[in-house]
Structure formats: C-alpha cells, structure tokens
Design a protein around this motif. Structure first.
Motif, PDB file in Angstrom:
ATOM      1  N   PHE A 239       0.876  -1.208   0.119  1.00 24.85           N
ATOM      2  CA  PHE A 239       0.001   0.138   0.057  1.00 24.85           C
ATOM      3  C   PHE A 239       0.932   1.433   0.001  1.00 24.85           C
ATOM      4  O   PHE A 239       0.777   2.236  -0.946  1.00 24.85           O
ATOM      5  N   ARG A 240       2.065   1.075   0.846  1.00 29.04           N
ATOM      6  CA  ARG A 240       2.784   2.430   0.915  1.00 29.04           C
ATOM      7  C   ARG A 240       3.424   2.684  -0.584  1.00 29.04           C
ATOM      8  O   ARG A 240       3.662   3.875  -0.708  1.00 29.04           O
ATOM      9  N   GLU A 241       3.991   1.653  -1.070  1.00 30.02           N
ATOM     10  CA  GLU A 241       4.801   1.834  -2.196  1.00 30.02           C
ATOM     11  C   GLU A 241       3.920   2.459  -3.310  1.00 30.02           C
ATOM     12  O   GLU A 241       4.340   3.356  -4.016  1.00 30.02           O
ATOM     13  N   ALA A 242       2.741   1.808  -3.459  1.00 29.77           N
ATOM     14  CA  ALA A 242       1.676   2.203  -4.359  1.00 29.77           C
ATOM     15  C   ALA A 242       1.356   3.670  -3.920  1.00 29.77           C
ATOM     16  O   ALA A 242       1.367   4.677  -5.117  1.00 29.77           O
ATOM     17  N   GLU A 243       1.150   3.918  -2.906  1.00 32.44           N
ATOM     18  CA  GLU A 243       0.933   5.363  -2.568  1.00 32.44           C
ATOM     19  C   GLU A 243       1.997   6.353  -3.028  1.00 32.44           C
ATOM     20  O   GLU A 243       1.820   7.468  -3.497  1.00 32.44           O
ATOM     21  N   ILE A 244       3.235   5.903  -2.723  1.00 30.34           N
ATOM     22  CA  ILE A 244       4.349   6.924  -2.983  1.00 30.34           C
ATOM     23  C   ILE A 244       4.456   6.910  -4.564  1.00 30.34           C
ATOM     24  O   ILE A 244       4.606   8.008  -4.963  1.00 30.34           O
ATOM     25  N   THR A 342      20.894   4.327 -19.152  1.00 30.31           N
ATOM     26  CA  THR A 342      20.761   5.119 -18.262  1.00 30.31           C
ATOM     27  C   THR A 342      20.028   4.303 -17.161  1.00 30.31           C
ATOM     28  O   THR A 342      19.621   3.115 -17.394  1.00 30.31           O
ATOM     29  N   CYS A 343      20.033   4.842 -16.006  1.00 27.07           N
ATOM     30  CA  CYS A 343      19.199   3.991 -14.887  1.00 27.07           C
ATOM     31  C   CYS A 343      17.944   4.848 -14.453  1.00 27.07           C
ATOM     32  O   CYS A 343      17.822   5.875 -14.535  1.00 27.07           O
ATOM     33  N   VAL A 344      17.350   3.745 -13.785  1.00 26.66           N
ATOM     34  CA  VAL A 344      15.915   4.594 -13.119  1.00 26.66           C
ATOM     35  C   VAL A 344      16.036   3.916 -11.727  1.00 26.66           C
ATOM     36  O   VAL A 344      16.517   2.741 -11.118  1.00 26.66           O
ATOM     37  N   ILE A 345      15.638   4.715 -10.497  1.00 27.46           N
ATOM     38  CA  ILE A 345      15.678   4.237  -9.386  1.00 27.46           C
ATOM     39  C   ILE A 345      14.052   3.670  -8.956  1.00 27.46           C
ATOM     40  O   ILE A 345      13.209   4.300  -9.222  1.00 27.46           O
ATOM     41  N   GLY A 346      14.150   2.649  -8.312  1.00 25.27           N
ATOM     42  CA  GLY A 346      12.869   1.768  -8.102  1.00 25.27           C
ATOM     43  C   GLY A 346      12.761   1.410  -6.379  1.00 25.27           C
ATOM     44  O   GLY A 346      13.642   2.161  -5.571  1.00 25.27           O
ATOM     45  N   ASP A 347      11.778   0.663  -6.064  1.00 21.32           N
ATOM     46  CA  ASP A 347      11.687   0.241  -4.760  1.00 21.32           C
ATOM     47  C   ASP A 347      11.367   1.279  -3.793  1.00 21.32           C
ATOM     48  O   ASP A 347      12.356   1.529  -3.045  1.00 21.32           O
ATOM     49  N   LEU A 348      10.186   2.134  -3.848  1.00 20.99           N
ATOM     50  CA  LEU A 348      10.069   3.134  -2.888  1.00 20.99           C
ATOM     51  C   LEU A 348       9.128   2.933  -1.765  1.00 20.99           C
ATOM     52  O   LEU A 348       8.678   3.650  -1.068  1.00 20.99           O
ATOM     53  N   GLY A 349       9.276   1.647  -1.451  1.00 19.86           N
ATOM     54  CA  GLY A 349       8.533   1.254  -0.332  1.00 19.86           C
ATOM     55  C   GLY A 349       8.793   1.673   1.137  1.00 19.86           C
ATOM     56  O   GLY A 349       8.120   1.837   1.972  1.00 19.86           O
ATOM     57  N   LEU A 350      10.188   2.102   1.489  1.00 23.58           N
ATOM     58  CA  LEU A 350      10.489   2.672   2.609  1.00 23.58           C
ATOM     59  C   LEU A 350      10.607   4.131   2.539  1.00 23.58           C
ATOM     60  O   LEU A 350      11.125   4.824   3.405  1.00 23.58           O
ATOM     61  N   ALA A 351      10.301   5.006   1.522  1.00 26.30           N
ATOM     62  CA  ALA A 351      10.519   6.317   0.979  1.00 26.30           C
ATOM     63  C   ALA A 351       9.519   7.106   2.104  1.00 26.30           C
ATOM     64  O   ALA A 351       8.437   6.581   2.655  1.00 26.30           O
ATOM     65  N   VAL A 352      10.080   8.290   2.435  1.00 29.01           N
ATOM     66  CA  VAL A 352       9.570   9.093   3.393  1.00 29.01           C
ATOM     67  C   VAL A 352       9.405  10.658   2.808  1.00 29.01           C
ATOM     68  O   VAL A 352       9.937  10.908   1.803  1.00 29.01           O
ATOM     69  N   PRO A 364       6.670   5.718   6.847  1.00 29.22           N
ATOM     70  CA  PRO A 364       5.684   4.608   6.670  1.00 29.22           C
ATOM     71  C   PRO A 364       5.785   3.682   7.930  1.00 29.22           C
ATOM     72  O   PRO A 364       6.585   3.612   8.995  1.00 29.22           O
ATOM     73  N   SER A 365       4.446   3.008   8.159  1.00 32.05           N
ATOM     74  CA  SER A 365       4.360   2.336   9.247  1.00 32.05           C
ATOM     75  C   SER A 365       4.820   1.035   9.231  1.00 32.05           C
ATOM     76  O   SER A 365       4.845  -0.100  10.349  1.00 32.05           O
ATOM     77  N   THR A 366       5.383   0.643   8.195  1.00 32.69           N
ATOM     78  CA  THR A 366       6.027  -0.881   8.335  1.00 32.69           C
ATOM     79  C   THR A 366       7.448  -0.937   9.105  1.00 32.69           C
ATOM     80  O   THR A 366       8.051   0.126   9.396  1.00 32.69           O
TER      81      THR A 366
END
Length: 497
Positions: A239-244, A342-352, A364-366
C-alpha cells in the motif's frame, strides 16, 4: 416548463426511494449476520455469513469473464474500519460491495437465477414509473423541436466522446495512456484504468525474489511489464509503495515508471500486485556482476541516478505540487538499467515524504529498515534526528556514494571484479554491529584503486564519492550539486555523452 421538470424529477425521486424502501423491507432480518450469495463449493446452500460486506467480482481469465460471489470479513478489510479501498464505488466497476442480505446476487443479471417474484416486483414498479416519465418527456420534446435539438446535443455528445475514449483505451499502449491522462508528469493512470490493465496481464516468468515476495515479467497486449507480487503479510509495504508512486509530479525518466496497483484473488489467498515498467537489463547489481563498462557509460549511469535522486529530493511548490521524498534504501539492487544504459530508481516502499506545511516527516508504518551495508553512519549509530527531513536526504547521498563506487570499479581498461561496498571488512550478510564497527568506530570507507588517479573521469568521480560519504552529514553534497558536478564531467572537451 420549470413546473413540468420539477414533476418529472419528483417522480424519479419517488421511484428511487420506493425501490430502496421495498428492498430494505424484504431483506431485513435481525436473527443472523449479513448473508451473502456465494458461488464457492465450500459455501452450503450457496450462502455465506459475514460481519463485513458481500461482494461480486468480475475478472477476465483466458479471454472469458468469470464472476465470483462471496463474503468479505471485517478483519480482512483494508483500511480497517472502512470500506475496502478497492471496493469504493468511484474507484472500481469490477468489484461491487454492499451490506444487505444477498445484495451481491443481483449485481450481475445473468447470475440471478433464484430471484422470486417478490424480489423482482420493486424493479418492475420502478421501470413502470421510469417508462411513464420517458413517455411524458418524449411527448414534450415533440412539441418543442428546438428544445429536442438542444437537448440531443447535450445528451448524446458526451456519450459519443465516451465511446471514442473507450475505443482509444482499447487501442492505446500503456505509455500512450499515461501521456494522455497525466501529460507525462502526473501521478499515474486513473484507478479504473489501473484495474483494467492489471486484470488483463499474463504472468510469463519469474525474474526476482525478495523479502517482500516475487517479481515477474508479464505481458499486456504485446508489451512487457514487471509485476511485483507482495505476500499478504506485506500488505502495508504494498500500500505504501503504491501510494508513493502515485505522488503528484513524481513521474520522471530516472524514476521507475509506475503503471498500476491491484489485488488478485487466486482462490486460496489474495495477491497484492504492483505493476511497473519492465527493463530487460535488470538491476544495476546484476548488470555490473555480468558486464564491464567504459567511461562514457560510467558517467551516463552516474548522472542518471543522481538526476533521479535530485528529482525525488526536490519539492515542487504549487496547488498540485510534489513533496520532497527521501528513498531510505538506495542501493544497486534497487536501481534498474534501461536499454540505453541510463538508470532508473525503484523500490520506494521505505520512502518518506516531507510535509512542508507542518514541517513534519511522513514515515511509513512498516517495520522494515534499509539495507545495513548501505546505511549512513548516523543511521547505524542512531544519532540521526528522524523528526527532521534533511537528515534523510543526507543519508541517501551517503548511499549514492557507495553506488558510484560500485559502478566505477567495473570501468576502465583493467576493471576490478564486482564487489559490494565494504566486502573486505564485513561478512556477506553483515549484522548492524559489523557495519557500526567499520563505518562509525573505525570510520573506514571503500578503497579507491590507484589506477583511478591516472584516469581523468575516474579521478573526477572519486572526488564526488568522497564528498558523498563524509562522516559529518552536513558536509555532504546535495543530490542537486552532485547532478551538476557529474553533468560538468560529461561536457568536458575530451569527453561527450
């Protein structure tokens, strides 16, 4: 004229309320919990009971529609205490939720095989009232051709445009739809379109595993997509990653492109899907382990990662502005390599995210934490002020310095074998104590090979690294400053991208 319109509107309202009252009267029963129609083999007499909602769902399987009817218990509802987020009427037409006895049975006409005359009667009465209203409206329209012509334009033009939109959606690619709905810079596709895409994806093969679940390559109308499938215990992370990812103005060429988020019921448990762009070169970690690079690619990769991080860290002020975001788990495994290298940044599940109005941090509450090997000194020794946003950005910059070191080792005429940061100091899966000893107490940093000093590009980038991993967070460069420095390295006379 106005009096006539008021009469028609009153007739509509009366028919609606009459149907509602009759439906409630015939279905009201205080002797049991909410009863729902169920087409699962485990349901006795095609009935299940719940303390939550009845639901009816439609899904495409091998080109055929499959209808599912069941109960949704309150303990499985997300968010708790509210209607399930994927069942809200304005967000979906594929899943219907309701809270009166057997209300899900009548959602799809073809499924209503056991309806009685008493259940059908309210609908017949409603249709009769609507028929009378339609006849009166037609009679009035014939008396006023000009009114009919004007109303025809207002009634049918939107329907025509709606059909055109549906047709364009059927023929468009994912990229076309994103550009159409977000102008290339918004927060992603509308939720209805997301669910439509997710239900048409065919999983092809598994391309990765992690603590959250699995990553698959999927196909949607001839296009490759990446499907990140979260386990049910990682619902908060999903839920958090989709939200970010759906943050306004987040879409950027150096941030992994988000397509859709959806839940899929496979019969035994609910899968949580996050669908993104697919990059066949895989992660930067895998790429560097299999290939070496030249100076041109080194700067191209470094600049694209710094550009993506600078976009994350930047806040865009405005009515639909973007908040500043810190990644918190930047590493080579969370960076993907595009076909143009070139590169892309992924995995935003811990982002603030930074809330400017209250100067607070949306954490995030995780219970997950970042990768120990890439943690900054202030994170390892727990001296970072987690109430302020800037320390999170400085921690990202430290991690970026380690990623640049990983890339630079694989560059040049005599590249070094790929190794993760601090490989010579800590075990393959280091504990917090190991990293704290090396980074905070001994204050060690990755070794810079002697050959880098004689190479102008490697020498310039090594200076950037050192300014990323200072022990004092305030002394580190900002992501924007790193981006500009790398852009200058790329534009020197003897080196062009």
């Amino acid at each position: 004229m106005f009096f006539f319109k008021n009469v028609v509107m009153d007739a509509f309202r009366c028919s609606k309320y009459l149907i509602l009252i009759l439906s409630i009267f015939w279905r009201l029963d205080f002797a049991h919990g909410l009863r729902c129609y169920c087409n699962f083999e485990s349901c006795p007499n095609s009935t299940c009971e719940t303390d939550g909602y009845c639901y009816a769902a439609t899904a495409l399987e091998n080109g055929l529609k499959k209808h599912t009817y069941h109960c949704w218990d309150r303990e499985k509802i997300f968010p708790p205490g509210d209607k399930p987020i994927w069942c809200r009427k304005e967000e979906s037409v594929d899943i219907y939720c309701c809270a009166t006895d057997y209300c899900n049975r009548d959602y799809l006409p073809e499924s209503n095989t056991s309806a009685t005359a008493w259940q059908v009667l309210p609908w017949i009465m409603g249709l009769m009232v609507l028929g009378v209203c339609a006849a009166i409206s037609l009679w009035w329209a014939r008396r006023s051709p000009k009114v009919l012509k004007r109303e025809s334009r207002s009634l049918f033009a939107p329907e025509d445009s709606c059909c055109e939109t549906r047709h364009s959606m059927m023929t468009a690619t994912i990229r076309d739809m994103i550009e159409l709905t977000t102008s290339g810079s918004g927060s992603g596709l509308p939720l209805l379109v997301q669910r439509s895409i997710a239900r048409q994806i065919q999983l092809v093969d598994i391309i990765g595993k992690g603590r959250f679940g699995e990553v698959w390559r999927g196909r949607w109308r001839g296009e490759n997509v990446a499907v990140k499938i979260f386990s049910s215990r990682e619902e908060c992370s999903w839920f958090r990653e989709a939200e970010i990812y759906q943050t306004v103005m987040l879409r950027h060429e150096n941030i992994l492109g988000f397509i859709a988020a959806d839940n899929k019921d496979n019969g035994t448990w609910t899968q949580l899907w996050l669908i993104t762009d697919y990059h066949e070169n895989g992660s930067l970690f895998d790429f560097l382990g299999a290939r070496t690079i030249d100076a041109n690619t080194l700067v191209k990769m470094a600049l694209s990662i710094a550009t993506g991080l600078a976009h994350l860290h930047m806040d865009i002020v405005g009515t639909k502005g973007k908040p500043a975001i810190a990644h918190r788990d930047l590493k080579s495994k969370n960076i993907l390599v595009k076909s143009n290298l070139t590169c892309v940044i992924g995995d935003l599940g811990l982002a603030v995210r930074h809330n400017v109005s209250s100067d607070s941090v949306d954490v995030p509450s995780t219970n997950r934490v970042g990768t120990k090997r890439y943690m900054a000194p202030e994170v390892l020794d727990e001296s970072m002020d987690s109430r302020q946003f800037d320390p999170y950005k400085r921690s990202d910059v430290y991690s970026l310095g380690l990623v640049l070191w990983e890339i630079a080792r694989r560059c040049g005429a005599m590249p070094d074998e790929y190794q993760p940061p601090y490989y010579e100091c800590v075990p393959p899966d280091p504990a917090l104590e190991d990293m704290r000893r090396v980074v905070c107490i001994e204050r060690r940093r990755p070794v810079l090979p002697n050959r880098w000093h004689s190479d102008p590009v490697l020498s310039a980038i090594s200076k950037v690294m050192k300014e990323c991993w200072y022990q004092n967070p305030a002394a580190r460069l900002t992501a924007l400053r790193i981006k500009k420095t790398l852009a200058n390295i790329a534009t020197v006379d003897h080196f062009k991208l």
